[in-house]
Design a protein around this motif. Sequence first.
Motif: not given
Length: 99
Positions: A94-97
């Motif tokens: 998962k990416s939060t950026g």
Amino acid sequence: MATLDLGKIKFTWKGVWSISTSYERDDVVSHGGSSWIYVNAVAATGQTPSDGVTTYWNKMSEGSTVLTTSGDLIIHNGSATTRLAIGQSGQVLKSTGTA
């Protein structure tokens, strides 16, 4: 959107770099564990591929040691290339950026 014609890409693999070989534009060699492409417009002999010299050679790929194992991701952490382990079965990345 620009179109890239892959048929126009031409490299000539010359093997391991040799001081006595004359290289010309688009010749590719291995030297010091990396792959280099000759970029100068005029053929030359004796020009060593080097990180500090870009008049004759540009580095195409770097390294001679295995960085990763099957399934891992290669990432750049802002200062170096590194590996991101594949993880366990059922895990997701998962990416939060935003970058």
